[in-house]
Structures are given as structure tokens and as C-alpha cells.
Design an enzyme around this catalytic site. Structure first.
Site, PDB file in Angstrom:
ATOM      1  N   ASP A  44       0.788  -1.249   0.000  1.00 52.27           N
ATOM      2  CA  ASP A  44       0.000   0.000   0.000  1.00 52.27           C
ATOM      3  C   ASP A  44       0.817   1.295   0.000  1.00 52.27           C
ATOM      4  OD1 ASP A  44      -1.670  -2.045   0.730  1.00 52.27           O
ATOM      5  OD2 ASP A  44      -2.278  -1.165   2.626  1.00 52.27           O
ATOM      6  N   PHE A 106       2.103  -1.309   9.849  1.00 45.92           N
ATOM      7  CA  PHE A 106       1.069  -1.408   8.814  1.00 45.92           C
ATOM      8  C   PHE A 106       0.605  -0.014   8.363  1.00 45.92           C
ATOM      9  CE2 PHE A 106      -0.881  -5.933   9.353  1.00 45.92           C
ATOM     10  CZ  PHE A 106       0.326  -6.486   9.016  1.00 45.92           C
ATOM     11  N   GLU A 221     -10.435  -2.354   4.244  1.00 49.71           N
ATOM     12  CA  GLU A 221      -9.020  -1.998   4.366  1.00 49.71           C
ATOM     13  C   GLU A 221      -8.828  -0.604   3.768  1.00 49.71           C
ATOM     14  OE1 GLU A 221      -6.824  -5.557   2.789  1.00 49.71           O
ATOM     15  OE2 GLU A 221      -6.485  -5.859   4.926  1.00 49.71           O
TER      16      GLU A 221
HETATM   17  C1  FRU Z   1      -3.988  -3.573   2.616  1.00 51.14           C
HETATM   18  C2  FRU Z   1      -3.346  -4.116   3.873  1.00 51.14           C
HETATM   19  C3  FRU Z   1      -3.705  -3.241   5.049  1.00 51.14           C
HETATM   20  C4  FRU Z   1      -2.573  -3.458   5.995  1.00 51.14           C
HETATM   21  C5  FRU Z   1      -1.392  -3.622   5.049  1.00 51.14           C
HETATM   22  C6  FRU Z   1      -0.344  -4.594   5.525  1.00 51.14           C
HETATM   23  O1  FRU Z   1      -3.353  -3.951   1.445  1.00 51.14           O
HETATM   24  O2  FRU Z   1      -3.737  -5.462   4.070  1.00 51.14           O
HETATM   25  O3  FRU Z   1      -4.973  -3.521   5.594  1.00 51.14           O
HETATM   26  O4  FRU Z   1      -2.392  -2.383   6.865  1.00 51.14           O
HETATM   27  O5  FRU Z   1      -1.920  -4.058   3.821  1.00 51.14           O
HETATM   28  O6  FRU Z   1       0.803  -4.551   4.739  1.00 51.14           O
END
Ligand code: FRU
Length: 497
Positions: A44, A106, A221
């Protein structure tokens, strides 16, 4: 002590990057103008912000291999969103609340406060035997070196929300107050939780901004919430709703109650590879989003993350897109105007006719190119128009505009001997005089925008350089093309621009 541990972990990661970057950079599948990390895994986009005269992007990053794990925050800056300068990593796992090997730092966001650059991120913890998720703060005086707040975590999952379903905070400021929306799950239904704060450190729950009744899945997410004119947009990547990767809801919002009431929904992108977009404001007021060009293994159409791990890397972002609202309240997502600075070798043609006999089009070297055209629907009587991209060595990606069935599709079953699947969208053309098509092709991806930037398909394909022919034909009649333009695209990474 813990401050030192984060610095040590950043230094260790930095060594790893330095030892591999010169080899990885020569990988044959590396993109020419889509943002990638120097080595390792990227997912992300995080912390997008225009801060002290530069665009900043942070990214979910594993510097140690071309697969997800041990998540750090990478960091890069730019003047134009096309050419990026890598900075030292911003965050590394170092605390019990953010150092799980299948976790780390994250997703989250950035805000300017008190003259500093603040990050809010999700700590995925090593404590308690599970991957507990909490919201944490880090800040920086210079916008490069970050320090984690000693009072972390600033928020834990509220009652009724499982500790591993509370992630991806997005902060913004309204008048004198900071607001934050966070993804959560309650009773197996997704929620966007709204919090507020006066000082970025102390946060209180405000309201459930919006929730799924089941129709929008069990977890959202990377929720993002922003105004568009006098309306508001909630954008997220839903879990548990089939093939949807990134969607938006449009409606009304009241800062008095903290409730969002929505009545329009739509797809940011219909392709296989557009996930977790985050938005930010450019200094000229444009709302811009950047999305990760891939998807997760739990998605129904997922095959794998592509073969690039063999070259020691995986992951890139799609081209930044500007969000605009149509009169009917639905959204358009256009490549930012800055892509035009990459153009070279233009070819323009006012008008030509396409028939059932295959013809060849020229655009750059047929690998990294931009192509725009309009189909004159009043003069076109064909049932379908087919565009064959990255064709050669018996392979091809087929983009079909099926007027009769009102459907657009992109087929990558013969793209590269690796990728699979057909992405599809409904192409509503009733009452329209023309159909606009805009393609951004790079070494390992195709972004195809059509129908006023509402039928967008981002798909990764790992085609070789000999796959460089572009062919066009119709079925069942002829098509009239107007305003054809094509360009080669400069390489932003190998310094030959
Ligand atoms: C979305 C996600 C988020 C999380 C991150 C972990 O792609 O699953 O929810 O914070 O990637 O790398």
C-alpha cells in the site's frame, strides 16, 4: 533505548537495500515510469502528503525479499509525482506493539501539525501471542527522520472489534480539529470508525462513520474520506465482497454527528491490480489518489503476485489519478496531467476508419507508451472494436469494446504465459456521441481508461520487449476513430530522460 532500536533496524534494512539495488535495478521486468521500491516488496501507499514544497509517498515495504513480511515504511519525494527520489526508510519495526514478523508497521497516513510531519500508522504487535493492531504516532522535524511517540499506542480496538481487525488510519484536519477514519470489523461486518483529536496524540471515538450491513463485506481496508464539492466520498478496499478491489461511496456528511449517509456507489477500477488507494490534496486543490498495482491472495480472481520476485522485487503503484465528480455524482479517475511531461515521439491523426482487416498502430516503442483516441459512435456501426496490445511471439493482451453487449473487457490469458483472467466492466454508452479511450502502457502493466474515466482497468502483464505490436480491428462493421494521439514514454528510473 527503543529509539536506538528503530534506528538500528533502519540501518540494517538500508544495508540490505544498498547491497542489492544495483542488481535489482537491471531487472527486465522493472517499470519505466511507475513508482517502484529499489528492492524487495512493496504494497500500500501510505502517508501521501504535499509537505514543504515536495510530494511525499511512504509505502508498505519489506526490504528483505520480494514477498510480504516484516513491514517497514519506505519513503520517497518528488516535485512532479513522476520522478521520485528515495529517502531513508521512515519506520522500521522495533517495539512490542509493531514488531511481529508477520506484521510490523502497517498502513496509515500523514498530517502536518505543529510545524512537524506526523505519521499515524497501524502497529501489528508481537505481544499477547496474536497480531494485535493498534494506532500509533511517529513524527519528524525535517520530514525525513522519524521518531515514534513514547505514549504509543494512541488507540486500541474498541470493545466488540477483534484486536486483529482495527487498522489503516487516515487522518485529516477540519477547522481546528483532527479527524481519523479507521477500518474495523464488528459482528463480522465492516465499519469505518471515526475519531477526533485536538493535538494528534489524544484521540477519542466520535461515531461509526459508515458500516456494511453485509452488502459491503466484513472488513474495509484502507478507508479514506474526503470532500468533493459539497458531497463526501468514502473510498475503501472491501474484504468479503467478491471481485471488488477498490470502491467508493458518495453522500452527505455532518461534522455535528459524525455520520455519513451515502446513496451512490462505484468502482475506482475494474482491473485485477488496483488496491488500497489513498488520497491527498495537491497544492492546487486537486484530489489525487495513488493505488497499489496488485491484490491479495484471498481475492477470488487472484493468481499470484507476478514473476518479479525472481528479480528480487515485487510491487509498484499505478499512475497517480485525479478524482473528479460528474454531474450525476459518480466519480472519474484521470491520470494526473503531470504524465504529459513524460511524452516523447508524438504521433497524431485526426481521423481514420477501422475495419475487420487488422491494422497496426504506432505508439512509442510499443512497450512504454501512451495512447489516446475517441471512437465516433455516430459514425461507427461495428458490433465490437478490438485493440490488441503488447502483441508478439504468439502472445497478446486483448482489450475489447463490445458495443452490442455494453461491455468492456481486458483479457490477459495469452498475455505472457504467466498472468490470467479477464477483467470486465459494463460500458454504458446510451445517448453518447463518442467513446474516449486512454492507455498507459509500461514494461509490466497496462492501465486502460475508457468512457469518461469510469471504465478503468489496471492489469499487470509481464510481457517481453519483443511483444511490442499494437493491432486494431472491428467485428461486424466499421469504426471511425478521431483525435488519435500516441507517445513514447520517457524512462524515469534509468536516468536517460
Ligand atoms: C492492505 C493491507 C492493510 C494493511 C497492510 C499490511 O493492502 O492489508 O490492511 O495495513 O496491507 O501490509
Amino acid at each position: 533505548m527503543s529509539k536506538e532500536l528503530m534506528l538500528q533496524n533502519i540501518e540494517k534494512a538500508q544495508h540490505e537495500i544498498d547491497s542489492k539495488k544495483n542488481i535489482v535495478k537491471n531487472g527486465k521486468m522493472r517499470q519505466r515510469y511507475h513508482f517502484m521500491a529499489q528492492t524487495g516488496w512493496l504494497n500500500d501507499p501510505n502517508g501521501l502528503i504535499y509537505f514543504r514544497g515536495k510530494y511525499h509517498i511512504f509505502y508498505q515495504y519489506n526490504p528483505y525479499e520480494g514477498f510480504w513480511g516484516s513491514i517497514h515504511w519506505g519513503h520517497a519525494i518528488s516535485d512532479d509525482m513522476m520522478h521520485w527520489e528515495y529517502l531513508p526508510l521512515a519506520l522500521a519495526p522495533s517495539e512490542t506493539y509493531d514488531d511481529h514478523p508477520r506484521g510490523g508497521c502497517f498502513s496509515g497516513s500523514a498530517a502536518q501539525h505543529d510545524g512537524k510531519l506526523f505519521l499515524m500508522y497501524t502497529g501489528a504487535a508481537n505481544e499477547g501471542g496474536g497480531v494485535g493492531q493498534t494506532q500509533c504516532i511517529a513524527y519528524s522535524e525535517d520530514g525525513i527522520h522519524f521518531e515514534k511517540y513514547e505514549g504509543n499506542p494512541v488507540l486500541t480496538a474498541p470493545e466488540g472489534v477483534p484486536v486483529n481487525q482495527f487498522r489503516d488510519s487516515k487522518v485529516w484536519k477540519h477547522e481546528d480539529t483532527y479527524y481519523m477514519v479507521c477500518g474495523a470489523s464488528r459482528d463480522h461486518k465492516a465499519q469505518a470508525l471515526l475519531y477526533r483529536s485536538d493535538d494528534m496524540f489524544h484521540w477519542t471515538f466520535f461515531n461509526v462513520l459508515a458500516e456494511s450491513r453485509g452488502e459491503w463485506g466484513h472488513m474495509w481496508e484502507c478507508p479514506d474520506f474526503y470532500p468533493m464539492g459539497d458531497k463526501y466520498v468514502l473510498m475503501f478496499s472491501p474484504m468479503g465482497v467478491g471481485e471488488h478491489t477498490s470502491v467508493y461511496l458518495v453522500g452527505d456528511f455532518d461534522y455535528q454527528t459524525g455520520r455519513f449517509s451515502h446513496y451512490i456507489s462505484g468502482e475506482v477500477d475494474w482491473g485485477f491490480d488496483y488496491y488500497a488507494p489513498q488520497s491527498f490534496l495537491a497544492p492546487d486543490g486537486r484530489r489525487i489518489i495513488i493505488g497499489w498495482a496488485n491484490e491479495w491472495e484471498w481475492m477470488p480472481l487472484w493468481k499470484d503476485w507476478g514473476p518479479t520476485y525472481k528479480e528480487g522485487w515485487c510491487g509498484f503503484f499505478n499512475i497517480p489519478r485525479e478524482v473528479r465528480m460528474m454531474e450525476n455524482g459518480t466519480l472519474q479517475f484521470l491520470p494526473v496531467a503531470e504524465t504529459e511531461i513524460l511524452r516523447q515521439d508524438p504521433i497524431c491523426q485526426d481521423m481514420f476508419v477501422v475495419t475487420e482487416a487488422e491494422a497496426e498502430l504506432k505508439a512509442g516503442d510499443g512497450v512504454a507508451f501512451e495512447l489516446k483516441m475517441k471512437i465516433d459512435l455516430e459514425e461507427t456501426d461495428a458490433d465490437m472494436l478490438e485493440l490488441i496490445l503488447r502483441s508478439g511471439e504468439g502472445k497478446k493482451t486483448v482489450c475489447l469494446f463490445d458495443f452490442k453487449n455494453a461491455q468492456m473487457s481486458v483479457d490477459r490469458n495469452a498475455s505472457d504465459g504467466w498472468s490470467r483472467g479477464v477483467s470486465r466492466s459494463t460500458m454504458f454508452l446510451k445517448g453518447k456521441k463518442e467513446l474516449d479511450i486512454h492507455i498507459l502502457s509500461d514494461q509490466s502493466s497496462l492501465e486502460i481508461f475508457a468512457n469518461e474515466y469510469q471504465d478503468n482497468h489496471a492489469n499487470n502483464i509481464f510481457a517481453g520487449n519483443a511483444q511490442n505490436r499494437i493491432l486494431i480491428r472491428t467485428y461486424g462493421g466499421r469504426a471511425v476513430i478521431r483525435e488519435y494521439e500516441s507517445y513514447g514514454m520517457k524512462d524515469c528510473f534509468r536516468g536517460n530522460d
